[in-house]
Design a protein around this motif. Structure first.
Motif, short mmCIF file in Angstrom:
data_model
loop_
_atom_site.label_atom_id
_atom_site.label_comp_id
_atom_site.label_asym_id
_atom_site.label_seq_id
_atom_site.Cartn_x
_atom_site.Cartn_y
_atom_site.Cartn_z
N UNK A 323 59.81 -30.00 32.17
CA UNK A 323 60.16 -28.84 32.96
C UNK A 323 61.67 -28.70 33.12
N UNK A 324 62.12 -27.47 33.27
CA UNK A 324 63.54 -27.20 33.48
C UNK A 324 63.67 -26.04 34.45
N UNK A 325 64.46 -26.22 35.49
CA UNK A 325 64.72 -25.16 36.46
C UNK A 325 66.22 -24.92 36.55
N UNK A 326 66.64 -23.69 36.26
CA UNK A 326 68.04 -23.29 36.39
C UNK A 326 68.14 -22.27 37.52
N UNK A 337 75.95 -23.05 39.09
CA UNK A 337 74.70 -23.27 38.36
C UNK A 337 74.12 -24.62 38.74
N UNK A 338 72.87 -24.62 39.20
CA UNK A 338 72.14 -25.86 39.44
C UNK A 338 71.07 -26.00 38.36
N UNK A 339 71.02 -27.15 37.74
CA UNK A 339 70.08 -27.37 36.63
C UNK A 339 69.33 -28.68 36.85
N UNK A 340 67.99 -28.58 36.93
CA UNK A 340 67.13 -29.75 37.11
C UNK A 340 66.18 -29.86 35.92
N UNK A 341 66.25 -30.97 35.22
CA UNK A 341 65.33 -31.23 34.12
C UNK A 341 64.36 -32.33 34.49
N UNK A 342 63.13 -32.25 33.99
CA UNK A 342 62.09 -33.22 34.38
C UNK A 342 61.25 -33.62 33.17
N UNK A 343 60.92 -34.92 33.11
CA UNK A 343 59.95 -35.44 32.13
C UNK A 343 58.96 -36.31 32.89
N UNK A 394 66.74 -17.95 34.18
CA UNK A 394 67.91 -18.28 33.35
C UNK A 394 67.54 -19.31 32.30
N UNK A 395 68.22 -19.31 31.18
CA UNK A 395 67.94 -20.27 30.11
C UNK A 395 69.21 -20.54 29.31
N UNK A 396 69.49 -21.83 29.09
CA UNK A 396 70.67 -22.24 28.31
C UNK A 396 70.22 -23.31 27.33
N UNK A 397 70.52 -23.14 26.07
CA UNK A 397 70.01 -24.03 25.02
C UNK A 397 70.45 -25.48 25.22
N UNK A 398 71.64 -25.70 25.77
CA UNK A 398 72.11 -27.07 25.97
C UNK A 398 71.18 -27.83 26.91
N UNK A 399 70.73 -27.17 27.97
CA UNK A 399 69.87 -27.83 28.94
C UNK A 399 68.44 -27.98 28.42
N UNK A 400 67.91 -26.97 27.75
CA UNK A 400 66.56 -27.10 27.19
C UNK A 400 66.50 -28.23 26.17
N UNK A 401 67.55 -28.36 25.37
CA UNK A 401 67.59 -29.43 24.38
C UNK A 401 67.70 -30.80 25.03
N UNK A 402 68.49 -30.88 26.08
CA UNK A 402 68.68 -32.16 26.77
C UNK A 402 67.38 -32.63 27.42
N UNK A 403 66.62 -31.70 28.02
CA UNK A 403 65.36 -32.08 28.65
C UNK A 403 64.35 -32.53 27.60
N UNK A 404 64.30 -31.84 26.47
CA UNK A 404 63.42 -32.27 25.38
C UNK A 404 63.77 -33.68 24.94
N UNK A 430 66.40 -35.08 36.20
CA UNK A 430 67.86 -35.15 35.97
C UNK A 430 68.53 -33.95 36.64
N UNK A 431 69.44 -34.25 37.56
CA UNK A 431 70.27 -33.22 38.19
C UNK A 431 71.54 -33.09 37.36
N UNK A 432 71.55 -32.12 36.47
CA UNK A 432 72.67 -32.02 35.54
C UNK A 432 73.99 -31.78 36.26
N UNK A 433 73.96 -30.97 37.32
CA UNK A 433 75.21 -30.66 38.00
C UNK A 433 75.73 -31.86 38.80
N UNK A 434 74.85 -32.82 39.14
CA UNK A 434 75.27 -34.03 39.84
C UNK A 434 75.49 -35.21 38.90
N UNK A 435 75.09 -35.05 37.64
CA UNK A 435 75.17 -36.12 36.63
C UNK A 435 74.40 -37.35 37.14
N UNK A 436 73.18 -37.13 37.64
CA UNK A 436 72.37 -38.21 38.17
C UNK A 436 70.90 -38.00 37.79
#
Length: 469
Positions: A323-326, A337-343, A394-404, A430-436
């Protein structure tokens, strides 16, 4: 007919402990199995039986008539009792025994005894009853087979475990093709990893933002068999994140699965691809889903996630849900921009998407209504009983690729343990904007899907996955 077996690490450990003892004698156990009957495997085009271990019941000392390092004989009275339980619970009853000094194959005495048990099973539970048999030698599972009648037996091709470490035990020698494209990967992850990637059947549900980069990576990692599920076509708004998709694809409304298949075949790496342009709950997708060894859930609909959520537990097929939420927010007058990726890994022993509050049952019901009765959906939408389509996300290829990639990393861990024996992570955000990275928990009281071992490995039921409608 082909056949294979799945069990949890726990059940494999119980079987080893009970059958492979240090006193050098043979031991035996009854095993209850769930069953998945596949009419047509998407790759071999043949029928397939998939067995799932439900329970292990050791043959008690008082049941044993005679035993030494070369044989074991026991009363089959409990076998008859267990046939009644198997019929009542929709299961199959089989046996497992050991050859402490070998051989690593079934003996002629095993053949005669098991044929009689198969006859007994079908006399009691009908012609559809089967009688599986497992053999351990020198502390390891070395062979398995399924008696489909007293006169016909099907050898198991392989057995796989689920849990924090995914193992595959091959019973038949396979021809290994050494590919120069995987030489560098072999240096990092080993020849065994490459062999397993070539063998596995991997499903990708959703060929969009996160599915597209997954489908770029998996073939280049040596995936031999991939099934892709997605009913949608390419749109112009997809082109910022669909690898290989073109403006012309959007103009002609080419199916996303066809774009993904085209790009994989352009690689020329030998990956077999099957595509399904239907919603995964459709009957035409069922055999393919049940045939997978691993599924990546890259769908953004709640109803699809709920189906995969059940599939993982009913059929012991691990699902890595992505999952990815922007979100664009405003802080101190500045747009951020807040970006949360999940696996999230779904399998018995891990909490499900419901207990992790990832899926919304109300949204799933609305999606099902829109798919099955669009007129009623529109009526309710106009009366504000459903939420409607909402604004595009919202959708950004860098974040979708990183979550994959997060999901692929978890697959590698469970197959290779590069983070160590305890390095598997069931739910990572993964909180991309917090790098955590974070590991959110789940409800303290799990639901009847992930908490009830009654359905874990149950396999085929009516209706499919116990879902109404």
């Amino acid at each position: 007919m082909r056949a294979d077996l799945t069990f949890s690490e726990l059940h494999l450990g119980v079987l080893r402990a009970e059958l492979c003892r240090s006193d050098d004698q043979e031991y035996a156990a009854y095993v209850l199995f769930g069953l998945s009957r596949i009419q047509e495997d998407p790759f071999s085009r043949q029928p397939r039986l998939r067995l799932m271990v439900k329970d292990v019941l050791p043959v008690a000392e008082e049941e044993i008539k005679s035993v030494d390092h070369q044989h074991i004989s026991w009363s089959t009275n409990r076998f008859v009792d267990l046939l009644s339980r198997a019929e009542r619970e929709g299961l199959q009853i089989g046996i497992a025994h050991s050859h402490p000094r070998g051989p690593n194959y079934f003996s002629s005495q095993d053949d005669r005894n098991e044929a009689e048990l198969a006859r007994l099973a079908q006399n009691r539970n009908g012609e559809t009853a089967i009688m599986p048999s497992l053999l351990f030698a020198n502390g390891e599972l070395v062979a398995g087979r399924v008696w489909t009648s007293p006169d016909n037996v099907v050898d198991l091709e392989y057995a796989r475990t689920i849990g924090s470490n995914w193992q595959t035990i091959f019973f038949a020698a396979e021809h290994n093709v050494v590919s120069p494209t995987l030489a560098r990967q072999e240096l990092a992850l080993g020849a065994g990893f490459n062999r397993l990637m070539g063998h596995m059947r991997i499903g990708v549900v959703g060929a969009g933002g996160t599915g597209s980069p997954l489908l770029q990576q998996l073939p280049r990692m040596g995936a031999g068999h991939i099934c892709i599920f997605d009913p949608d076509h390419v749109e112009h708004s997809n082109l910022n994140r669909l690898y290989g998709a073109t403006w012309d694809d959007a103009e002609r409304k080419v199916k996303k699965v066809e774009v993904a298949k085209r790009e994989i075949e352009r690689m020329g790496l030998g990956t077999q691809v099957r595509t399904y342009d239907s919603w995964i709950g459709s009957a035409e997708c069922r055999d393919a889903l049940k045939s997978m060894d691993l599924i990546f859930g890259c769908t953004d609909d709640h109803d699809g996630r709920l189906l995969l959520n059940r599939l993982a537990y009913y059929y012991l097929i691990p699902v890595i849900d992505i999952g990815l939420a922007l979100r664009v927010t405003e802080r101190f007058g500045i747009s951020c921009l807040e970006a949360d990726g999940r696996a999230t890994v779904l399998e018995p022993g891990s909490s499900c998407l419901v207990c992790r509050r990832i899926v919304d049952a109300g949204a799933a019901a609305e999606e099902a209504l829109r798919r099955t009765d669009p007129e009623e959906y529109e009526r309710r939408k106009s009366e504000a009983y459903v939420r409607g389509e909402g604004n595009p996300s919202p959708a950004v290829i860098s974040f979708t690729t990183s979550v994959a990639t997060m999901a692929v990393e978890e697959m590698i861990q469970r197959m290779n343990r590069f983070r160590g024996e305890d390095g598997s992570i069931a739910n990572r955000v993964r909180k991309f904007n917090l790098v955590e990275d974070f590991r959110p928990g789940a409800r303290q009281e799990p639901c009847r899907i992930c908490a009830s071992d009654r359905i874990h490995g149950l396999g085929d039921v009516q209706p499919f996955l116990g879902r109404a409608g």
